[in-house]
Design a protein around this motif. Sequence first.
Motif, PDB file in Angstrom:
ATOM      1  N   ASN A 188       0.828  -1.208   0.000  1.00  0.00           N
ATOM      2  CA  ASN A 188       0.000   0.000   0.000  1.00  0.00           C
ATOM      3  C   ASN A 188       0.859   1.254   0.000  1.00  0.00           C
ATOM      4  OD1 ASN A 188      -2.587  -1.023  -0.171  1.00  0.00           O
ATOM      5  ND2 ASN A 188      -2.718  -1.351   2.040  1.00  0.00           N
ATOM      6  N   MET A 189       2.042   1.146   0.586  1.00  0.00           N
ATOM      7  CA  MET A 189       2.945   2.284   0.603  1.00  0.00           C
ATOM      8  C   MET A 189       3.287   2.730  -0.817  1.00  0.00           C
ATOM      9  SD  MET A 189       6.681   2.505   2.247  1.00  0.00           S
ATOM     10  CE  MET A 189       5.939   1.974   3.766  1.00  0.00           C
ATOM     11  N   TRP A 190       3.439   1.742  -1.716  1.00  0.00           N
ATOM     12  CA  TRP A 190       3.700   2.067  -3.117  1.00  0.00           C
ATOM     13  C   TRP A 190       2.621   3.019  -3.615  1.00  0.00           C
ATOM     14  CZ3 TRP A 190       7.128   1.139  -7.140  1.00  0.00           C
ATOM     15  CH2 TRP A 190       6.657   1.465  -8.412  1.00  0.00           C
ATOM     16  N   LYS A 191       1.375   2.645  -3.429  1.00  0.00           N
ATOM     17  CA  LYS A 191       0.241   3.435  -3.907  1.00  0.00           C
ATOM     18  C   LYS A 191       0.236   4.817  -3.255  1.00  0.00           C
ATOM     19  CE  LYS A 191      -4.726   3.114  -4.626  1.00  0.00           C
ATOM     20  NZ  LYS A 191      -5.881   2.207  -4.528  1.00  0.00           N
ATOM     21  N   ASP A 192       0.410   4.862  -1.948  1.00  0.00           N
ATOM     22  CA  ASP A 192       0.400   6.146  -1.237  1.00  0.00           C
ATOM     23  C   ASP A 192       1.503   7.069  -1.740  1.00  0.00           C
ATOM     24  OD1 ASP A 192      -1.683   5.134   0.268  1.00  0.00           O
ATOM     25  OD2 ASP A 192      -0.446   4.722   2.034  1.00  0.00           O
ATOM     26  N   ASP A 193       2.700   6.524  -1.882  1.00  0.00           N
ATOM     27  CA  ASP A 193       3.826   7.365  -2.306  1.00  0.00           C
ATOM     28  C   ASP A 193       3.725   7.738  -3.779  1.00  0.00           C
ATOM     29  OD1 ASP A 193       4.829   7.422   0.240  1.00  0.00           O
ATOM     30  OD2 ASP A 193       6.359   5.898  -0.113  1.00  0.00           O
ATOM     31  N   TRP A 194       3.245   6.826  -4.615  1.00  0.00           N
ATOM     32  CA  TRP A 194       3.085   7.166  -6.031  1.00  0.00           C
ATOM     33  C   TRP A 194       2.015   8.254  -6.172  1.00  0.00           C
ATOM     34  CZ3 TRP A 194       6.063   4.699  -9.902  1.00  0.00           C
ATOM     35  CH2 TRP A 194       5.853   5.215 -11.189  1.00  0.00           C
ATOM     36  N   MET A 195       0.933   8.144  -5.376  1.00  0.00           N
ATOM     37  CA  MET A 195      -0.097   9.192  -5.412  1.00  0.00           C
ATOM     38  C   MET A 195       0.474  10.525  -4.943  1.00  0.00           C
ATOM     39  SD  MET A 195      -3.675   7.307  -4.317  1.00  0.00           S
ATOM     40  CE  MET A 195      -4.067   8.660  -3.286  1.00  0.00           C
ATOM     41  N   SER A 196       1.292  10.489  -3.912  1.00  0.00           N
ATOM     42  CA  SER A 196       1.915  11.716  -3.420  1.00  0.00           C
ATOM     43  C   SER A 196       2.745  12.362  -4.523  1.00  0.00           C
ATOM     44  CB  SER A 196       2.791  11.404  -2.205  1.00  0.00           C
ATOM     45  OG  SER A 196       3.469  12.549  -1.777  1.00  0.00           O
ATOM     46  N   PHE A 197       3.549  11.549  -5.224  1.00  0.00           N
ATOM     47  CA  PHE A 197       4.312  12.076  -6.347  1.00  0.00           C
ATOM     48  C   PHE A 197       3.368  12.644  -7.408  1.00  0.00           C
ATOM     49  CE2 PHE A 197       5.743  11.551 -10.689  1.00  0.00           C
ATOM     50  CZ  PHE A 197       6.844  12.395 -10.685  1.00  0.00           C
ATOM     51  N   GLY A 198       2.326  11.890  -7.759  1.00  0.00           N
ATOM     52  CA  GLY A 198       1.388  12.342  -8.783  1.00  0.00           C
ATOM     53  C   GLY A 198       0.731  13.666  -8.427  1.00  0.00           C
ATOM     54  N   PHE A 199       0.322  13.824  -7.178  1.00  0.00           N
ATOM     55  CA  PHE A 199      -0.302  15.083  -6.757  1.00  0.00           C
ATOM     56  C   PHE A 199       0.686  16.241  -6.854  1.00  0.00           C
ATOM     57  CE2 PHE A 199      -3.309  12.476  -3.911  1.00  0.00           C
ATOM     58  CZ  PHE A 199      -4.237  12.360  -4.927  1.00  0.00           C
ATOM     59  N   LEU A 200       1.923  16.011  -6.433  1.00  0.00           N
ATOM     60  CA  LEU A 200       2.936  17.066  -6.536  1.00  0.00           C
ATOM     61  C   LEU A 200       3.235  17.392  -7.996  1.00  0.00           C
ATOM     62  CD1 LEU A 200       5.321  15.843  -3.714  1.00  0.00           C
ATOM     63  CD2 LEU A 200       3.979  17.956  -3.696  1.00  0.00           C
ATOM     64  N   PHE A 201       3.304  16.364  -8.832  1.00  0.00           N
ATOM     65  CA  PHE A 201       3.533  16.534 -10.268  1.00  0.00           C
ATOM     66  C   PHE A 201       2.453  17.431 -10.870  1.00  0.00           C
ATOM     67  CE2 PHE A 201       2.584  15.227 -14.613  1.00  0.00           C
ATOM     68  CZ  PHE A 201       3.828  15.198 -15.211  1.00  0.00           C
ATOM     69  N   TYR A 202       1.183  17.118 -10.603  1.00  0.00           N
ATOM     70  CA  TYR A 202       0.089  17.900 -11.192  1.00  0.00           C
ATOM     71  C   TYR A 202      -0.054  19.265 -10.537  1.00  0.00           C
ATOM     72  CZ  TYR A 202      -1.010  14.016 -14.137  1.00  0.00           C
ATOM     73  OH  TYR A 202      -0.915  13.032 -15.086  1.00  0.00           O
ATOM     74  N   GLU A 203       0.317  19.385  -9.287  1.00  0.00           N
ATOM     75  CA  GLU A 203       0.329  20.698  -8.641  1.00  0.00           C
ATOM     76  C   GLU A 203       1.317  21.611  -9.372  1.00  0.00           C
ATOM     77  OE1 GLU A 203       2.492  21.901  -4.683  1.00  0.00           O
ATOM     78  OE2 GLU A 203       0.540  21.006  -4.208  1.00  0.00           O
ATOM     79  N   ALA A 204       2.504  21.093  -9.657  1.00  0.00           N
ATOM     80  CA  ALA A 204       3.520  21.882 -10.376  1.00  0.00           C
ATOM     81  C   ALA A 204       3.040  22.205 -11.785  1.00  0.00           C
ATOM     82  CB  ALA A 204       4.848  21.124 -10.417  1.00  0.00           C
ATOM     83  N   ARG A 205       2.453  21.244 -12.461  1.00  0.00           N
ATOM     84  CA  ARG A 205       1.978  21.462 -13.834  1.00  0.00           C
ATOM     85  C   ARG A 205       0.833  22.485 -13.865  1.00  0.00           C
ATOM     86  NH1 ARG A 205      -0.955  19.278 -18.274  1.00  0.00           N
ATOM     87  NH2 ARG A 205       0.426  19.166 -20.075  1.00  0.00           N
ATOM     88  N   ASN A 206      -0.101  22.351 -12.943  1.00  0.00           N
ATOM     89  CA  ASN A 206      -1.228  23.280 -12.909  1.00  0.00           C
ATOM     90  C   ASN A 206      -0.785  24.699 -12.570  1.00  0.00           C
ATOM     91  OD1 ASN A 206      -3.022  21.269 -13.609  1.00  0.00           O
ATOM     92  ND2 ASN A 206      -3.566  20.798 -11.508  1.00  0.00           N
ATOM     93  N   LYS A 207       0.232  24.820 -11.733  1.00  0.00           N
ATOM     94  CA  LYS A 207       0.775  26.138 -11.420  1.00  0.00           C
ATOM     95  C   LYS A 207       1.327  26.807 -12.681  1.00  0.00           C
ATOM     96  CE  LYS A 207       2.903  26.536  -7.511  1.00  0.00           C
ATOM     97  NZ  LYS A 207       3.932  26.499  -6.431  1.00  0.00           N
ATOM     98  N   LEU A 208       2.009  26.025 -13.510  1.00  0.00           N
ATOM     99  CA  LEU A 208       2.530  26.560 -14.773  1.00  0.00           C
ATOM    100  C   LEU A 208       1.389  26.923 -15.731  1.00  0.00           C
ATOM    101  CD1 LEU A 208       5.529  24.179 -15.522  1.00  0.00           C
ATOM    102  CD2 LEU A 208       5.621  26.571 -14.794  1.00  0.00           C
ATOM    103  N   LEU A 209       0.389  26.086 -15.800  1.00  0.00           N
ATOM    104  CA  LEU A 209      -0.731  26.344 -16.711  1.00  0.00           C
ATOM    105  C   LEU A 209      -1.530  27.584 -16.314  1.00  0.00           C
ATOM    106  CD1 LEU A 209      -2.006  22.687 -17.256  1.00  0.00           C
ATOM    107  CD2 LEU A 209      -0.941  24.183 -18.966  1.00  0.00           C
ATOM    108  N   SER A 210      -1.523  27.908 -15.044  1.00  0.00           N
ATOM    109  CA  SER A 210      -2.313  29.060 -14.571  1.00  0.00           C
ATOM    110  C   SER A 210      -1.563  30.389 -14.695  1.00  0.00           C
ATOM    111  CB  SER A 210      -2.755  28.843 -13.134  1.00  0.00           C
ATOM    112  OG  SER A 210      -1.645  28.873 -12.259  1.00  0.00           O
ATOM    113  N   ARG A 211      -0.321  30.353 -15.149  1.00  0.00           N
ATOM    114  CA  ARG A 211       0.461  31.595 -15.317  1.00  0.00           C
ATOM    115  C   ARG A 211      -0.087  32.429 -16.433  1.00  0.00           C
ATOM    116  NH1 ARG A 211       6.824  30.288 -15.160  1.00  0.00           N
ATOM    117  NH2 ARG A 211       6.919  29.305 -13.157  1.00  0.00           N
TER     118      ARG A 211
END
Length: 146
Positions: free
Chosen positions: A123-146
């Motif tokens: 389950n840790m795999w899923k939790d940590d991969w989701m954490s990475f995914g959320f950070l990834f999309y947070e960074a991407r969305n920040k760029l898209l909103s510029r």
Amino acid sequence: FVGLLTMHHPKLVFFGAATPFQDRGMNPTHLNENTFRYWIDRFASRGYHVDWARTARAKHVLVTQTEPDTMRAVAESWWYPKNLLIFAPNEARDASDRALLAHPTEADMLNPAYLNMWGEEKNMWKDDWMSFGFLFYEARNKLLSR
């Protein structure tokens, strides 16, 4: 520790560290299990940022290998792709940002195929991969909103 990794100003730092409770207390050598955000902040204080597109691509390549020896190695060392972050110096941020914006939308970092790769036993795999995914999309969305 991060200062040692960045003191000679490398173009990239391939970094992985155990996440909280990764070893469930079974590995006494894990002295500083911490979140991705913790390490991102430490590298940022040294003038480095996550190269999100490179990290996503490297994670994808590691977990989708079909060559038997590589598949076996990843299965035996499942934490490497889970924990991987690639950092670049801030001078390379424009290129990193362009690559993140160009990341193909069909390469969804929160795809269930990634999240459920190891099943319930990790389950840790899923939790940590989701954490990475959320950070990834947070960074991407920040760029898209510029």
